[in-house]
Design an enzyme around this catalytic site. Structure first.
Site, PDB file in Angstrom:
ATOM      1  N   GLY A 207     -66.056 -37.908  18.170  1.00 17.98           N
ATOM      2  CA  GLY A 207     -66.983 -38.967  18.962  1.00 17.98           C
ATOM      3  C   GLY A 207     -67.073 -40.046  18.477  1.00 17.98           C
TER       4      GLY A 207
ATOM      5  N   VAL B 276     -69.818 -41.453  17.295  1.00 16.65           N
ATOM      6  CA  VAL B 276     -70.627 -41.618  16.067  1.00 16.65           C
ATOM      7  C   VAL B 276     -69.568 -40.838  14.828  1.00 16.65           C
ATOM      8  CG1 VAL B 276     -72.514 -40.486  14.462  1.00 16.65           C
ATOM      9  CG2 VAL B 276     -72.771 -41.350  16.834  1.00 16.65           C
TER      10      VAL B 276
ATOM     11  N   CYS C 128     -81.638 -43.034  17.213  1.00 15.42           N
ATOM     12  CA  CYS C 128     -81.171 -44.551  16.748  1.00 15.42           C
ATOM     13  C   CYS C 128     -82.198 -45.494  17.215  1.00 15.42           C
ATOM     14  CB  CYS C 128     -79.912 -44.935  17.801  1.00 15.42           C
ATOM     15  SG  CYS C 128     -79.856 -44.095  19.207  1.00 15.42           S
TER      16      CYS C 128
ATOM     17  N   GLN D 240     -81.301 -49.904  25.811  1.00 21.36           N
ATOM     18  CA  GLN D 240     -80.518 -49.316  24.806  1.00 21.36           C
ATOM     19  C   GLN D 240     -79.024 -49.313  25.558  1.00 21.36           C
ATOM     20  OE1 GLN D 240     -83.776 -46.042  23.630  1.00 21.36           O
ATOM     21  NE2 GLN D 240     -81.550 -45.286  23.590  1.00 21.36           N
TER      22      GLN D 240
ATOM     23  N   GLY E 107     -74.857 -45.382  23.318  1.00 23.76           N
ATOM     24  CA  GLY E 107     -75.941 -44.425  22.703  1.00 23.76           C
ATOM     25  C   GLY E 107     -75.964 -42.989  23.465  1.00 23.76           C
TER      26      GLY E 107
ATOM     27  N   GLU F 116     -85.955 -39.286  25.394  1.00 30.19           N
ATOM     28  CA  GLU F 116     -85.790 -40.152  24.613  1.00 30.19           C
ATOM     29  C   GLU F 116     -87.191 -40.650  23.952  1.00 30.19           C
ATOM     30  OE1 GLU F 116     -82.886 -40.546  23.464  1.00 30.19           O
ATOM     31  OE2 GLU F 116     -82.502 -42.605  22.657  1.00 30.19           O
TER      32      GLU F 116
ATOM     33  N   ARG G  37     -81.886 -48.058  29.871  1.00 27.48           N
ATOM     34  CA  ARG G  37     -80.422 -48.074  29.465  1.00 27.48           C
ATOM     35  C   ARG G  37     -79.885 -49.447  30.079  1.00 27.48           C
ATOM     36  NH1 ARG G  37     -78.280 -45.009  25.703  1.00 27.48           N
ATOM     37  NH2 ARG G  37     -78.471 -42.908  26.692  1.00 27.48           N
TER      38      ARG G  37
ATOM     39  N   HIS H 100     -78.819 -51.609  20.250  1.00 24.50           N
ATOM     40  CA  HIS H 100     -80.057 -51.083  20.989  1.00 24.50           C
ATOM     41  C   HIS H 100     -81.101 -52.321  20.647  1.00 24.50           C
ATOM     42  CE1 HIS H 100     -78.548 -47.517  22.040  1.00 24.50           C
ATOM     43  NE2 HIS H 100     -79.075 -46.726  21.289  1.00 24.50           N
TER      44      HIS H 100
ATOM     45  N   ASN I  34     -76.368 -49.208  17.124  1.00 26.14           N
ATOM     46  CA  ASN I  34     -76.916 -47.805  17.306  1.00 26.14           C
ATOM     47  C   ASN I  34     -75.955 -46.722  16.652  1.00 26.14           C
ATOM     48  OD1 ASN I  34     -75.499 -48.908  19.702  1.00 26.14           O
ATOM     49  ND2 ASN I  34     -75.224 -46.744  20.365  1.00 26.14           N
TER      50      ASN I  34
HETATM   51  N1  LIG Z   1     -74.180 -42.727  20.144  1.00 23.05           N
HETATM   52  C1  LIG Z   1     -75.017 -43.094  19.346  1.00 23.05           C
HETATM   53  O1  LIG Z   1     -75.473 -44.089  19.525  1.00 23.05           O
HETATM   54  C2  LIG Z   1     -75.764 -42.003  18.671  1.00 23.05           C
HETATM   55  C3  LIG Z   1     -76.914 -42.532  17.967  1.00 23.05           C
HETATM   56  C4  LIG Z   1     -77.809 -41.648  17.194  1.00 23.05           C
HETATM   57  C5  LIG Z   1     -77.359 -40.038  17.178  1.00 23.05           C
HETATM   58  N2  LIG Z   1     -76.460 -39.947  18.022  1.00 23.05           N
HETATM   59  C6  LIG Z   1     -76.222 -38.465  18.085  1.00 23.05           C
HETATM   60  O2  LIG Z   1     -74.980 -38.239  17.361  1.00 23.05           O
HETATM   61  C7  LIG Z   1     -74.249 -36.910  17.727  1.00 23.05           C
HETATM   62  C8  LIG Z   1     -73.010 -37.380  18.180  1.00 23.05           C
HETATM   63  O3  LIG Z   1     -73.180 -38.458  19.547  1.00 23.05           O
HETATM   64  P1  LIG Z   1     -71.772 -39.080  19.930  1.00 23.05           P
HETATM   65  O4  LIG Z   1     -72.119 -40.243  20.690  1.00 23.05           O
HETATM   66  O5  LIG Z   1     -70.806 -39.375  18.852  1.00 23.05           O
HETATM   67  O6  LIG Z   1     -71.329 -38.024  20.976  1.00 23.05           O
HETATM   68  P2  LIG Z   1     -69.768 -37.722  21.336  1.00 23.05           P
HETATM   69  O7  LIG Z   1     -69.251 -39.058  21.454  1.00 23.05           O
HETATM   70  O8  LIG Z   1     -69.994 -37.067  22.622  1.00 23.05           O
HETATM   71  O9  LIG Z   1     -68.949 -36.913  20.162  1.00 23.05           O
HETATM   72  C9  LIG Z   1     -69.647 -35.327  20.139  1.00 23.05           C
HETATM   73  C10 LIG Z   1     -68.486 -34.913  18.947  1.00 23.05           C
HETATM   74  O10 LIG Z   1     -68.960 -33.479  18.874  1.00 23.05           O
HETATM   75  C11 LIG Z   1     -68.048 -32.597  19.171  1.00 23.05           C
HETATM   76  N3  LIG Z   1     -68.453 -31.379  19.868  1.00 23.05           N
HETATM   77  C12 LIG Z   1     -68.397 -31.182  21.208  1.00 23.05           C
HETATM   78  N4  LIG Z   1     -69.112 -30.017  21.491  1.00 23.05           N
HETATM   79  C13 LIG Z   1     -69.220 -29.335  20.185  1.00 23.05           C
HETATM   80  C14 LIG Z   1     -69.747 -28.078  19.744  1.00 23.05           C
HETATM   81  N5  LIG Z   1     -69.954 -27.063  20.677  1.00 23.05           N
HETATM   82  N6  LIG Z   1     -69.520 -27.798  18.583  1.00 23.05           N
HETATM   83  C15 LIG Z   1     -68.976 -28.849  17.502  1.00 23.05           C
HETATM   84  N7  LIG Z   1     -68.654 -30.159  17.994  1.00 23.05           N
HETATM   85  C16 LIG Z   1     -68.613 -30.250  19.337  1.00 23.05           C
HETATM   86  C17 LIG Z   1     -66.830 -33.397  19.982  1.00 23.05           C
HETATM   87  O11 LIG Z   1     -65.544 -32.993  19.840  1.00 23.05           O
HETATM   88  P3  LIG Z   1     -64.560 -33.052  20.966  1.00 23.05           P
HETATM   89  O12 LIG Z   1     -63.998 -34.338  20.944  1.00 23.05           O
HETATM   90  O13 LIG Z   1     -63.616 -32.053  20.542  1.00 23.05           O
HETATM   91  O14 LIG Z   1     -65.325 -32.544  22.391  1.00 23.05           O
HETATM   92  C18 LIG Z   1     -67.242 -34.828  19.262  1.00 23.05           C
HETATM   93  O15 LIG Z   1     -66.293 -34.882  18.177  1.00 23.05           O
HETATM   94  C19 LIG Z   1     -75.146 -36.326  18.965  1.00 23.05           C
HETATM   95  O16 LIG Z   1     -76.122 -35.375  18.487  1.00 23.05           O
HETATM   96  C20 LIG Z   1     -76.089 -37.584  19.279  1.00 23.05           C
HETATM   97  O17 LIG Z   1     -77.458 -37.257  19.899  1.00 23.05           O
HETATM   98  C21 LIG Z   1     -75.816 -40.408  18.835  1.00 23.05           C
END
Ligand SMILES: NC(=O)c1ccc[n+]([C@@H]2O[C@H](COP(=O)([O-])OP(=O)(O)OC[C@H]3O[C@@H](n4cnc5c(N)ncnc54)[C@H](OP(=O)(O)O)[C@@H]3O)[C@@H](O)[C@H]2O)c1
Length: 348
Positions: A13, A15, A145, A171, A175, A197, A230, A237, A326
């Site tokens: 993902g 992050v 974040c 944001q 995010g 949020e 957003r 952010h 973020n």
């Molecule tokens: N984006 C930000 O700015 C940000 C900031 C702070 C915190 N966060 C938090 O960080 C986390 C990741 O965010 P992201 O933005 O990177 O999300 P993302 O792009 O949607 O990535 C999600 C990741 O989790 C995997 N995944 C999906 N379903 C799963 C499951 N059931 N069990 C285990 N792994 C699973 C996905 O794998 P596949 O590719 O195989 O589906 C992918 O590697 C979230 O909890 C989010 O709230 C995000």
């Protein structure tokens, strides 16, 4: 210091890929093993890349992502697990990993508010990790974040006794993870609501700024109002913050308090610690995501500084604008720095 074995769960993902970048050639940690879900499991990191390839080591780019199976990550295989899994997974993978004695540094909000899970912002409350002094496994969470970008400039202002905080966030699209906000909602638009949020920031900030008593965290009383929006920016952010203090603050050197702020990560010269955590800009037109997103030195701490600008003082009121990266300061970079702190405190 001995090198540590690490893994990333949710490695594919937005992050997760920042983790890959920040853990490339890391001085404390071995090259991470990578785990994800059905979309990306069994693929090479290089095939699903969403960050520039020159920021990730060649051997990591070539690495295959393993399909996540908590049962296969046994106790003792890794010294630390970095988690970037979604916040509402049906089965609580992190608690399952904890049961087998793993140490988890997470970005997911799933377990953030548990009494047994501290929310650690590296420069603010790393002493909360001490609740795990006699414990093998643990979960150390990041704040949301936007909570992180808000908490950092508030910390050096606490001695001035804030009475009420009002924040409006603007944001970035990233995010929301990948693929995130539908393009038709995002382009040339602004969305005045982000589900859950505002509640998260209101719940988390008192815990981050709270005090550790024994192994319990007592939250700090904070009176605040939050509005989250957003905007069509890819990363970074922005937050417009207004603070009312108990007395007139017009003679206070706010800029000096913010730019002079240093904490445990700086005192211990940790690899991902920005030498100056808060950069104050004197320009009326800063901070801007296009110009200030990657602030922070040395090289390994790029994107780890929070930039503050538009500082205005009127009587008891202080108003300013912050910008934080973020997926770096608000997510992967904060977890890596937390793990560096745990290592330096002898908790890894
Ligand atoms: N984006 C930000 O700015 C940000 C900031 C702070 C915190 N966060 C938090 O960080 C986390 C990741 O965010 P992201 O933005 O990177 O999300 P993302 O792009 O949607 O990535 C999600 C990741 O989790 C995997 N995944 C999906 N379903 C799963 C499951 N059931 N069990 C285990 N792994 C699973 C996905 O794998 P596949 O590719 O195989 O589906 C992918 O590697 C979230 O909890 C989010 O709230 C995000």
């Amino acid at each position: 210091m001995s090198r540590k074995r690490v893994a990333i769960i949710g490695a594919s993902g937005l992050v997760g890929q920042r983790f890959c970048q920040l853990l490339s050639n890391h001085p404390f940690f071995d090259e991470p093993d990578l785990f994800a879900w059905e979309r990306s499991g069994n693929r090479k990191l290089e095939e699903i890349l969403r960050v520039p390839s020159n920021t990730i080591s060649d051997s990591l780019l070539e690495k295959h992502i393993t399909l996540m199976d908590a049962g296969r990550i046994n106790s003792g295989k890794y010294d630390a697990i970095f988690s970037a899994i979604p916040s509402s997974t049906d089965n609580n993978i992190e608690l399952e990993l904890l049961k087998s004695g793993n140490r988890i540094f997470t970005n997911s909000s799933t377990n953030r508010m548990l009494d047994t899970v501290p929310i650690v912002v590296p420069e603010i409350n790393s002493e909360h990790m001490e609740m795990f002094r006699d414990q093998k496994g643990y979960i150390i969470a990041n704040g949301n974040c936007s909570t992180i970008g808000l908490a950092i400039p508030l910390k050096p202002l606490l001695p001035l006794e804030p009475e009420h905080i009002e924040v409006t966030t603007m944001q970035a699209l990233s995010g929301a993870g990948y693929p995130g906000v539908p393009s038709l909602d995002a382009v040339s638009n602004m969305v005045p609501f982000i589900e859950s949020e505002e509640e998260k920031i209101q719940r988390e900030l008192p815990k981050v700024l709270g005090a550790l008593n024994g192994n319990k965290i007592t939250p700090r009383n904070i009176d605040m109002g939050v509005t989250c929006t957003r905007i069509p920016v890819r990363e970074g952010h922005t937050e417009a913050i207004s603070v009312r203090f108990s007395r007139n603050i017009e003679n206070e050197d706010i800029s000096g308090l913010l730019s002079g702020f240093r904490a445990y990560p700086q005192a211990n010269r940790l690899p991902s610690a920005p030498s100056q955590p808060i950069i104050v800009s004197g320009s009326e037109y800063r901070p801007q995501p296009e110009l200030d997103l990657w602030n922070g030195t040395p090289e390994r701490a790029r994107g780890m500084a929070v930039t503050v600008g538009r500082i205005r003082k009127t009587g008891k009121y202080l108003r300013f604008v912050t910008l934080s990266h973020n997926t770096v300061r608000g997510a992967a970079g904060a977890s890596v720095l937390n793990a560096e702190i745990a290592h330096s405190r002898g908790l890894l």
